[in-house]
Design an enzyme around this catalytic site. Structure first.
Site, PDB file in Angstrom:
ATOM      1  N   GLU A  45       0.822  -1.211   0.000  1.00  0.00           N
ATOM      2  CA  GLU A  45       0.000   0.000   0.000  1.00  0.00           C
ATOM      3  C   GLU A  45       0.860   1.268   0.000  1.00  0.00           C
ATOM      4  O   GLU A  45       0.534   2.251  -0.662  1.00  0.00           O
ATOM      5  CB  GLU A  45      -0.948   0.003   1.199  1.00  0.00           C
ATOM      6  CG  GLU A  45      -2.108  -0.978   1.085  1.00  0.00           C
ATOM      7  CD  GLU A  45      -3.040  -0.658  -0.078  1.00  0.00           C
ATOM      8  OE1 GLU A  45      -3.083   0.512  -0.517  1.00  0.00           O
ATOM      9  OE2 GLU A  45      -3.720  -1.587  -0.545  1.00  0.00           O
ATOM     10  N   TYR A 128      -6.526   6.641   4.218  1.00  0.00           N
ATOM     11  CA  TYR A 128      -6.729   5.590   3.219  1.00  0.00           C
ATOM     12  C   TYR A 128      -5.931   4.341   3.563  1.00  0.00           C
ATOM     13  O   TYR A 128      -6.454   3.217   3.562  1.00  0.00           O
ATOM     14  CB  TYR A 128      -6.345   6.063   1.814  1.00  0.00           C
ATOM     15  CG  TYR A 128      -6.169   4.885   0.886  1.00  0.00           C
ATOM     16  CD1 TYR A 128      -7.279   4.225   0.368  1.00  0.00           C
ATOM     17  CD2 TYR A 128      -4.902   4.376   0.601  1.00  0.00           C
ATOM     18  CE1 TYR A 128      -7.132   3.089  -0.424  1.00  0.00           C
ATOM     19  CE2 TYR A 128      -4.740   3.248  -0.181  1.00  0.00           C
ATOM     20  CZ  TYR A 128      -5.860   2.610  -0.700  1.00  0.00           C
ATOM     21  OH  TYR A 128      -5.710   1.479  -1.466  1.00  0.00           O
ATOM     22  N   ASP A 146      -9.753   4.514  -2.899  1.00  0.00           N
ATOM     23  CA  ASP A 146      -8.601   4.996  -3.666  1.00  0.00           C
ATOM     24  C   ASP A 146      -9.104   5.635  -4.953  1.00  0.00           C
ATOM     25  O   ASP A 146     -10.311   5.859  -5.134  1.00  0.00           O
ATOM     26  CB  ASP A 146      -7.630   3.849  -3.949  1.00  0.00           C
ATOM     27  CG  ASP A 146      -8.178   2.844  -4.969  1.00  0.00           C
ATOM     28  OD1 ASP A 146      -9.400   2.882  -5.278  1.00  0.00           O
ATOM     29  OD2 ASP A 146      -7.387   2.020  -5.460  1.00  0.00           O
TER      30      ASP A 146
END
Length: 363
Positions: A45, A128, A146
């Site tokens: 990520e 996020y 996203d």
């Protein structure tokens, strides 16, 4: 109205059924229904922020080879992390990656926290990323949004508000659709659909598992969404950059300050990056001492190097200076390196462009 048919259960069921058959195979991902290693989720990520899946794949594999566990990464010198990261860009991510690894190793005994708030307290982890780790690694029902998911949701509801102002509204809508179970698979499924079906241009709605729910498809104006605010014109900054070379071929490198753009990376010294053009003669006069300027150093200008950052364009004028009387040359915060050994140093893409221009001109 199609919106009336868009229930959380019917939508998420369609998404998960599609994912069970069509999930992408990615190095950091486990098969549908299985939970991946949180370390792998976190690492991927961070790497995937503003970077494509294709680019990240080899870096992810390299990092796991070098540092199989978060303890291994925490024990590594920052310079090794920066060197391995070179080419991925946005180098603050690499610095925070190292800080976060140390925090998890020391404060959590190598175990990633499952709680979103605890994840948010760690370096380099924002809303996020915290939601993605909690959902994908621990199957928490967190709302993951996203760029791909923004596009899907904005088309589903034909959200006319432009980004980034629309982010809050999109997140509210996304929350209404997020299931309580398999939230991680659901989030990854939406990412896959956004990457392979609901693309920015020419989306292939005919194979989309939730096309019947999509208002934009009904209106046939899919490419209008998400609505984006007009782009600001990027300024151009300029500088003279110095390739300082000894008679034995070694070149001078220095380390940038930890904070700011390319923080902690190695570079060839340069003048300040500014919008005004500075003549080479003036740059040399301002940058080097009077004693240096009086020497018979050979000075050669090379082809302009152009690079684009998120907020501005950069034009660098490389100047090769072959240095004599090395015993009198002093420049702080640096070291000498052989060009063939540059791969051992944390050189960002911008600096490898400069090196390529200088070396190519000699071949």
């Amino acid at each position: 109205m199609i919106e009336q048919k868009l229930s959380q259960k019917s939508f998420s069921t369609a998404i998960l059924n599609w994912y069970d058959k069509h999930a992408r195979r990615l190095p950091w991902r486990s098969p549908p229904g299985e939970r991946p290693d949180p370390y792998h989720v976190w690492l991927s990520e961070i790497m995937l922020q503003q970077t494509t899946v294709v680019t990240v794949g080899p870096y992810f594999d390299k990092f796991l080879t070098l540092w199989p566990t978060v303890h291994d990464m925490a024990a590594a010198p920052l310079d090794d992390i920066l060197t391995a990261w070179a080419g991925l860009g946005y180098y603050a991510r690499a610095r925070n990656l190292h800080k976060c690894a140390i925090a998890i190793s020391e404060e959590f005994n190598g175990h990633f926290p499952k709680d979103r708030d605890q994840l948010l307290s760690l370096p380099g982890i924002g809303p996020y990323t915290a939601a993605a780790i909690a959902a994908i690694a621990f199957d928490k029902s967190e709302v993951v949004v996203d760029g791909n998911i923004e596009r899907i949701v904005s088309r589903l509801y034909r959200i006319d508000m432009p980004l980034p102002a629309a982010k809050k509204k999109i997140t509210v809508r996304a929350a209404e659709l997020t299931p309580l179970q398999r939230a991680g698979d659901y989030a990854q499924a939406l990412m896959d659909i956004g990457a392979t079906i609901c693309s920015p241009r020419a989306p292939t709605c005919v194979i989309c598992p939730v096309a019947d729910f999509c208002n934009a498809r009904t209106a046939e104006d899919m490419e209008r969404y998400p609505v984006k605010a007009p782009k600001k014109v990027k300024p151009t900054r300029r500088a003279v950059i110095f390739w300082l070379e000894r008679e034995d071929g070694f070149v001078f490198l220095r380390r940038r300050e930890e904070k700011g753009l390319l923080g902690g990376m190695m570079e060839f010294p340069s003048t300040e990056w500014q919008e005004e053009t500075i003549p080479v003669e003036t740059a040399i006069k301002n940058f080097f001492s009077n004693d240096f300027q009086k020497r018979e150093n050979r000075i050669t200008e090379k082809a302009m190097v152009r690079h684009t950052f998120t907020h501005f364009h950069l034009e660098l004028q490389p100047v090769v200076i072959s240095i004599k009387e090395m015993d009198k040359f002093v420049l702080p915060h640096g070291q000498w390196a052989e060009p063939r050994e540059f791969g051992r140093y944390a050189l960002p893409t911008l600096m490898t462009k400069v090196a390529r221009i200088v070396i190519k001109d000699r071949d």
